[in-house]
Design an enzyme around this catalytic site. Structure first.
Site, PDB file in Angstrom:
ATOM      1  CB  SER A 170      44.201  36.283  48.432  1.00 53.86           C
ATOM      2  OG  SER A 170      44.193  37.365  49.312  1.00 53.86           O
TER       3      SER A 170
ATOM      4  CG  HIS B 264      39.115  37.765  48.392  1.00 54.95           C
ATOM      5  ND1 HIS B 264      39.453  37.035  49.517  1.00 54.95           N
ATOM      6  CD2 HIS B 264      40.298  38.188  47.873  1.00 54.95           C
ATOM      7  CE1 HIS B 264      40.763  37.025  49.665  1.00 54.95           C
ATOM      8  NE2 HIS B 264      41.301  37.715  48.678  1.00 54.95           N
TER       9      HIS B 264
ATOM     10  CG  ASP C 170      37.556  34.639  51.162  1.00 54.37           C
ATOM     11  OD1 ASP C 170      37.180  34.402  50.000  1.00 54.37           O
ATOM     12  OD2 ASP C 170      38.193  35.658  51.478  1.00 54.37           O
TER      13      ASP C 170
END
Length: 726
Positions: free
Chosen positions: A661, A91, A227
């Site tokens: 992240s 992402h 991810d």
């Protein structure tokens, strides 16, 4: 270390030895790596860490900090080879993956893997930034800052002082700098950085892996999302940052993380190293109430509407799906986070706990009026300030979510500098030519990922929501026009605007810009879309923004005083600075949690769970035939555990937030065991109050990453660059 840093560290150590009523929880904290040796090393080692603080952060020799980068300004990535290979989240790289995707080469859907250096894809504008060193510069930054100064004057002096310090620190180098306030402006650090500008996409799994579960599973555990994606840093022949060039070579890092094949077990020590974005752990209870009861509900409600319209159009058209995939993901991310934040604060009874803490604070202040002079009515002043801010906050959130949620509004606002220039008596023709060129260059990129019918529906819906939810006296003037001319019918009004505007057509806009002269500015001013934008922004600049800034200046001053007061009054508490996009270390242990009565979540998931969730009728739960075949044959290679299971993701008690992240999750020996990508939904309130019972970070297991690269994608050559350890 700077004397002030030593003194501050000594204070924290002393305070930490007197834990009474309000201790920092075991896994709580986002710690400055510079201060680990003084504040955290003993505690980290007691929890299982096998290395030293110098291994984590050092200026004099290579350390883990030299393998951690800020990726694209808002995520984190880690170096995993001596040839500049980096891991981050799917992402985080989604925008770059989308930019290389088309109907002919849909890398979002099918994935992409370069099989040699020549196939790696450049990404204009993408950067990664290393921290070279950090330094406490509080005394120098606050030189000439005296009490009684306005916040703007104070900020101005600090900016001048900080800029002078930074320029002197990077003189005659290619390094850059920035400085940040800590503890609400009671302390300042200077950061020296090195930014690389040639970053190439090496590989990405398909969205069926990288976004598996997508919106349904976002912020949720158990999670089965691979991810991750892979990029590479390039440098010039001197191993220094350079703009993209075919002559650039892979960067040789000072340090890179060995990648673990061993994995993790429940109770294992873990550490997250990254750039957390923003937290407010020490905010007054009135600030929490404002978030829980005013701001979050408003923003969630507006995004409910946007996402509903967007999802409907994306499901109806593959082209729209590609155009809006990254946008939809970004919108949904915060929407769900805010929803979880509200739930978590209610579950944790955060407001009441804050008030109990504040009652104890007030009790101690009242008991020692001479010692704590100036703090007697501090909490009352904070309450008054937040009460006054509440209606302004609502209008602020509606403006930002509405004006920022309508693509055409954002786009046409970009023409404001051109209008302003052309309205001057003697406009600078050279500057005008530059603005026209930039406008022409921006037409195709904007319309490439723009669908007019979708945006028109969103515009009508959001304007109506704005009209219905915000007091009439606070609305922009254009809403009176809609009421008068269209009987309050925002669908009819919006259709007229989009049909007549030259900014919603590539042909009309292209012809207009192709023959533009200064006198044509009247066509922009009279354009219905520009008029709508201007009405919204006029109110914002004339009323909303100044009022909001003035009130927040007052709150900033009170918060700075309150932070200082807490550290003086509540001395048993161990304080760490709020996140502010600077390099931090969080550490905790792998572990289960209980989100609600009768529910216990395990600490890891496996590939089996992907097959359990599979639903060919739902895009986000589709599974590729190749992954199914590998699962069916249990062809996991060396990446399975001793029981033959392929671990996919795991959770631990590390204190993380947005910006983390892509952060490396590191084991006790300094090996990479995971890539952080999310938090558990119930614990998203950790930005305001950390609860160790259910605040968990979520990471994709490096063994699954290696499995996908090697067994699924057939790009096993990349593993030869890495140092794989058992």
């Amino acid at each position: 270390m700077h004397l002030r840093s030593k003194m501050l560290a000594a204070f924290f150590i002393a305070a930490g030895c007197m834990l009474l009523t309000f201790p920092v929880f075991a896994d709580e904290g986002m710690w400055l790596p510079l201060l680990l040796e003084q504040l955290n090393e003993h505690d980290m080692q007691a929890k299982g860490f096998k290395l030293t603080a110098q291994d984590v952060y050092s200026v004099n020799h290579s350390s883990m900090k030299d393998a951690v980068v800020q990726f694209g300004g808002g995520c984190t990535a880690e170096v995993v080879s001596n040839q500049g290979l980096i891991f981050t989240n799917h992402h985080c790289g989604f925008g770059q993956i989308q930019s290389h995707s088309s109907l002919d080469h849909n890398y979002l859907e099918n994935g992409f893997w370069a099989m040699n250096l020549g196939e790696e894809l450049p990404n204009a504008g993408l950067t990664v930034t290393f921290i070279v060193r950090m330094e406490d510069v509080t005394e120098k930054i606050l030189k000439n800052v005296t009490s009684g100064l306005s916040e703007s004057k104070r900020d101005s002096i600090i900016k001048v002082n900080g800029t002078a310090l930074g320029k002197a620190a990077v003189k005659d180098t290619h390094y850059e700098f920035f400085f940040r306030p800590f503890y609400y402006g009671n302390q300042y650090f200077l950061f020296i950085t090195e930014t690389f500008r040639d970053i190439r996409l090496v590989g990405t799994p398909p969205s069926s892996i990288g976004k598996f579960g997508s919106d349904a599973d976002n912020w949720v555990w158990p999670r089965h999302t691979g991810d991750f994606c892979v990029f590479r840093i390039y440098a010039n022949k001197k191993n220094e940052p350079a703009d993209y060039s075919a002559d650039n070579i892979p960067y040789t890092p000072k340090h890179f993380f060995p990648v673990s094949l061993k994995g993790e077990q429940e109770g294992d020590f873990t550490m997250v190293y990254g750039f957390p974005g923003r937290t407010s752990e020490y905010v007054y209870s009135g600030g929490v109430e404002l978030i829980q009861q005013v701001s979050d509900p408003a923003k969630v409600g507006i995004r409910d509407v946007r996402l509903s319209i967007m999802d409907q159009d994306m499901h109806a058209s593959e082209k729209v799906h590609i155009q809006y995939a990254a946008k939809q993901s970004g919108i949904a991310n915060n929407w769900k986070k805010w929803s979880g934040e509200m739930y978590g604060m209610k579950k944790n009874n955060t407001i009441q706990k804050k008030k109990l803490y504040e009652a104890e604070f007030q009790k101690r202040v009242d008991a020692n009026p001479d010692k704590f002079k100036g703090y007697h009515d501090l909490l009352m002043q904070l309450q008054i300030a937040y009460d006054s801010l509440s209606p302004v906050q609502l209008n602020w959130d509606y403006f930002n979510e509405v004006a920022g949620g309508i693509e055409a509004i954002k786009y046409v606002n970009g023409f404001s500098p051109l209008v302003k220039l052309c309205l001057q008596e003697h406009p600078d023709l050279g500057q005008m030519d530059k603005l026209i060129k930039a406008a022409k260059d921006g037409v195709n990129p904007f319309f490439k990922d723009y669908n007019l019918p979708t945006d028109e529906k969103i515009c009508a819906a959001l304007l109506k929501l704005y009209n219905d939810r915000v007091p009439k006296k606070l609305l922009p003037a254009v809403f009176q026009e809609v009421e008068k001319k269209y009987g309050g019918d925002f669908v009819a009004y919006t259709h007229h605007v989009y049909e007549k505007s030259l900014f919603t057509s590539t042909d009309k806009l292209g012809k207009f810009l192709g023959n533009f002269k200064a006198s044509d500015v009247k066509k922009i001013k009279n354009d219905p879309l520009y008029a709508l934008m201007k009405s919204l922004y006029d109110l914002y600049y004339q009323d909303i923004a100044p009022t909001y800034a003035r009130m927040n200046d007052r709150i900033a001053l009170l918060n700075r005083t309150y932070m200082k007061a807490q550290m003086e009054v509540m001395t048993e508490k161990k304080y760490y600075p709020d996140a502010n996009l600077t390099l931090r270390v969080a550490y905790g242990k792998v572990g289960t949690y209980v989100p609600r009565d009768g529910v216990v979540y395990n600490w890891y998931t496996t590939l089996d769970g992907v097959m359990e969730k599979e639903n060919p009728q739902v895009d986000e739960f589709k599974v590729s035939p190749r992954l199914k075949a590998l699962w069916a044959s249990k062809d996991y290679g060396p990446y399975a555990d001793a029981k033959g299971e392929l671990h996919l993701a795991f959770i631990a008690g590390n204190h993380t937030t947005g910006g983390n992240s892509g952060s490396p999750v590191i084991d006790a020996n300094g090996n990479l065991i995971g890539i952080n990508f999310d938090r558990c939904w119930e614990g998203t309130m950790s930005d305001l109050a950390f609860d160790p019972s259910f605040c968990r970070n979520i990471a994709v297991d490096t063994r699954y990453v290696l499995f996908v690269i090697d067994k699924y994608a057939g790009a096993g050559y990349l593993l030869k660059e890495m140092k794989l350890v058992n």
